[in-house]
Scaffold this motif. Sequence first.
Motif, mmCIF file in Angstrom:
data_model
loop_
_atom_site.group_PDB
_atom_site.id
_atom_site.type_symbol
_atom_site.label_atom_id
_atom_site.label_comp_id
_atom_site.label_asym_id
_atom_site.label_seq_id
_atom_site.Cartn_x
_atom_site.Cartn_y
_atom_site.Cartn_z
ATOM 1 N N ILE A 78 0.846 -1.199 0.000
ATOM 2 C CA ILE A 78 0.000 0.000 0.000
ATOM 3 C C ILE A 78 0.876 1.241 0.000
ATOM 4 C CG2 ILE A 78 -1.944 -1.110 1.180
ATOM 5 C CD1 ILE A 78 -0.952 0.248 3.784
ATOM 6 N N ASN A 79 0.285 2.337 -0.465
ATOM 7 C CA ASN A 79 0.977 3.610 -0.354
ATOM 8 C C ASN A 79 0.534 4.289 0.947
ATOM 9 O OD1 ASN A 79 -1.544 4.729 -0.887
ATOM 10 N ND2 ASN A 79 -1.012 5.397 -2.962
ATOM 11 N N SER A 80 1.037 5.478 1.201
ATOM 12 C CA SER A 80 0.729 6.167 2.460
ATOM 13 C C SER A 80 -0.751 6.551 2.561
ATOM 14 C CB SER A 80 1.611 7.399 2.616
ATOM 15 O OG SER A 80 1.467 8.247 1.492
ATOM 16 N N LYS A 81 -1.479 6.573 1.441
ATOM 17 C CA LYS A 81 -2.909 6.883 1.451
ATOM 18 C C LYS A 81 -3.768 5.633 1.619
ATOM 19 C CE LYS A 81 -2.143 10.723 -1.687
ATOM 20 N NZ LYS A 81 -2.333 11.200 -3.061
ATOM 21 N N GLY A 82 -3.130 4.453 1.583
ATOM 22 C CA GLY A 82 -3.874 3.208 1.726
ATOM 23 C C GLY A 82 -4.267 2.560 0.413
ATOM 24 N N ASP A 83 -3.851 3.138 -0.717
ATOM 25 C CA ASP A 83 -4.153 2.560 -2.025
ATOM 26 C C ASP A 83 -3.299 1.312 -2.250
ATOM 27 O OD1 ASP A 83 -5.879 4.691 -2.558
ATOM 28 O OD2 ASP A 83 -4.261 5.890 -3.450
ATOM 29 N N SER A 84 -3.885 0.294 -2.846
ATOM 30 C CA SER A 84 -3.186 -0.954 -3.119
ATOM 31 C C SER A 84 -2.262 -0.796 -4.327
ATOM 32 C CB SER A 84 -4.215 -2.054 -3.383
ATOM 33 O OG SER A 84 -3.575 -3.255 -3.671
ATOM 34 N N VAL A 85 -1.059 -1.354 -4.221
ATOM 35 C CA VAL A 85 -0.093 -1.336 -5.318
ATOM 36 C C VAL A 85 0.552 -2.715 -5.420
ATOM 37 C CG1 VAL A 85 0.432 1.137 -5.179
ATOM 38 C CG2 VAL A 85 1.743 -0.474 -3.814
ATOM 39 N N PHE A 86 1.088 -3.017 -6.595
ATOM 40 C CA PHE A 86 1.860 -4.238 -6.791
ATOM 41 C C PHE A 86 2.897 -3.952 -7.851
ATOM 42 C CE2 PHE A 86 -1.659 -4.360 -9.710
ATOM 43 C CZ PHE A 86 -1.113 -4.855 -10.887
ATOM 44 N N GLY A 87 3.915 -4.788 -7.914
ATOM 45 C CA GLY A 87 4.947 -4.559 -8.907
ATOM 46 C C GLY A 87 6.064 -5.573 -8.841
ATOM 47 N N ASN A 88 7.214 -5.173 -9.379
ATOM 48 C CA ASN A 88 8.369 -6.038 -9.472
ATOM 49 C C ASN A 88 9.613 -5.219 -9.159
ATOM 50 O OD1 ASN A 88 10.660 -7.297 -11.390
ATOM 51 N ND2 ASN A 88 9.253 -8.890 -10.696
ATOM 52 N N ILE A 89 10.531 -5.800 -8.369
ATOM 53 C CA ILE A 89 11.741 -5.077 -7.974
ATOM 54 C C ILE A 89 12.968 -5.969 -8.106
ATOM 55 C CG2 ILE A 89 10.521 -3.563 -6.363
ATOM 56 C CD1 ILE A 89 11.641 -5.340 -4.082
ATOM 57 N N ASN A 90 14.127 -5.352 -8.215
ATOM 58 C CA ASN A 90 15.420 -6.023 -8.109
ATOM 59 C C ASN A 90 16.098 -5.495 -6.863
ATOM 60 O OD1 ASN A 90 15.060 -7.373 -10.482
ATOM 61 N ND2 ASN A 90 16.876 -6.582 -11.483
ATOM 62 N N VAL A 91 16.748 -6.381 -6.113
ATOM 63 C CA VAL A 91 17.402 -5.993 -4.866
ATOM 64 C C VAL A 91 18.780 -6.624 -4.811
ATOM 65 C CG1 VAL A 91 17.293 -6.089 -2.357
ATOM 66 C CG2 VAL A 91 15.193 -5.888 -3.660
ATOM 67 N N GLU A 92 19.776 -5.829 -4.413
ATOM 68 C CA GLU A 92 21.106 -6.342 -4.113
ATOM 69 C C GLU A 92 21.477 -5.844 -2.733
ATOM 70 O OE1 GLU A 92 25.730 -6.346 -5.604
ATOM 71 O OE2 GLU A 92 24.225 -5.404 -6.855
ATOM 72 N N GLY A 93 21.667 -6.757 -1.800
ATOM 73 C CA GLY A 93 21.937 -6.355 -0.425
ATOM 74 C C GLY A 93 20.679 -5.796 0.212
ATOM 75 N N TYR A 95 19.327 -2.702 -0.498
ATOM 76 C CA TYR A 95 18.631 -1.712 -1.322
ATOM 77 C C TYR A 95 18.295 -2.251 -2.706
ATOM 78 C CZ TYR A 95 20.399 1.238 2.373
ATOM 79 O OH TYR A 95 20.682 1.770 3.601
ATOM 80 N N GLY A 96 17.286 -1.644 -3.316
ATOM 81 C CA GLY A 96 16.884 -2.049 -4.647
ATOM 82 C C GLY A 96 16.043 -0.991 -5.322
ATOM 83 N N ALA A 97 15.461 -1.369 -6.441
ATOM 84 C CA ALA A 97 14.609 -0.462 -7.213
ATOM 85 C C ALA A 97 13.676 -1.298 -8.068
ATOM 86 C CB ALA A 97 15.459 0.447 -8.094
ATOM 87 N N GLY A 98 12.616 -0.651 -8.531
ATOM 88 C CA GLY A 98 11.672 -1.364 -9.374
ATOM 89 C C GLY A 98 10.523 -0.501 -9.832
ATOM 90 N N ILE A 99 9.472 -1.166 -10.254
ATOM 91 C CA ILE A 99 8.284 -0.504 -10.789
ATOM 92 C C ILE A 99 7.066 -1.000 -10.018
ATOM 93 C CG2 ILE A 99 6.812 -0.213 -12.824
ATOM 94 C CD1 ILE A 99 9.475 1.043 -13.326
ATOM 95 N N LEU A 100 6.241 -0.063 -9.565
ATOM 96 C CA LEU A 100 4.953 -0.395 -8.957
ATOM 97 C C LEU A 100 3.855 -0.027 -9.932
ATOM 98 C CD1 LEU A 100 5.238 0.861 -5.272
ATOM 99 C CD2 LEU A 100 5.430 -1.472 -6.128
ATOM 100 N N ILE A 101 2.775 -0.781 -9.869
ATOM 101 C CA ILE A 101 1.620 -0.521 -10.734
ATOM 102 C C ILE A 101 0.442 -0.163 -9.834
ATOM 103 C CG2 ILE A 101 0.051 -1.516 -12.436
ATOM 104 C CD1 ILE A 101 2.434 -3.438 -13.129
ATOM 105 N N ASN A 102 -0.179 0.946 -10.168
ATOM 106 C CA ASN A 102 -1.348 1.417 -9.431
ATOM 107 C C ASN A 102 -2.420 1.678 -10.473
ATOM 108 O OD1 ASN A 102 -3.245 3.375 -8.376
ATOM 109 N ND2 ASN A 102 -1.862 3.597 -6.632
ATOM 110 N N ASP A 103 -3.629 1.186 -10.239
ATOM 111 C CA ASP A 103 -4.707 1.319 -11.223
ATOM 112 C C ASP A 103 -4.947 2.765 -11.636
ATOM 113 O OD1 ASP A 103 -5.068 -1.414 -11.192
ATOM 114 O OD2 ASP A 103 -6.567 -1.322 -9.599
ATOM 115 N N SER A 104 -4.852 3.695 -10.702
ATOM 116 C CA SER A 104 -5.174 5.086 -11.022
ATOM 117 C C SER A 104 -3.966 5.904 -11.472
ATOM 118 C CB SER A 104 -5.818 5.763 -9.810
ATOM 119 O OG SER A 104 -4.926 5.739 -8.716
ATOM 120 N N LEU A 105 -2.745 5.488 -11.141
ATOM 121 C CA LEU A 105 -1.571 6.308 -11.457
ATOM 122 C C LEU A 105 -0.672 5.727 -12.540
ATOM 123 C CD1 LEU A 105 -0.519 7.268 -7.828
ATOM 124 C CD2 LEU A 105 -1.816 8.650 -9.452
#
Length: 135
Positions: A78-93, A95-105
């Motif tokens: 969820i985000n800080s507003k409570g909206d549901s999100v999902f996605g895919n990330i890569n992590v090393e150690g 920290y990492g980064a990735g993409i989240l998908i939100n229906d409205s954004l």
Amino acid sequence: MLKNYSILSLLFFTFSCKKADAPPPQINSFYKKVITADDRKTITPEEAKTYHVDKTYQYEYRTGYSGHYEYNYDVKGINSKGDSVFGNINVEGKYGAGILINDSLGDIEINTEWISFGKLKAFDKARNEYYLMVK
């Protein structure tokens, strides 16, 4: 007798001297210091050599070598507003980064940090906060 002590001292000195350590060899590595969201989109030919899938663990796949693994996870949260999100990330150690998908954004690029087992905190470029769990 003095000659024996001189020889013994010379041998002791010779064996106690340490050879100067050569600098470690420079290793050409495909690992980046910072993982970006685009890292999860493609696997380089170098990463493909170490591609590993193990269904007993939560990661989708991993690449790299011992001590330098990069893991790929599907996440939901969820985000800080409570909206549901999902996605895919890569992590090393930690920290990492990735993409989240939100229906409205739409797609949101994020940077992640482990906060406990299977749980991550993420921030997008606008500093919006997300709480994620590995699927």
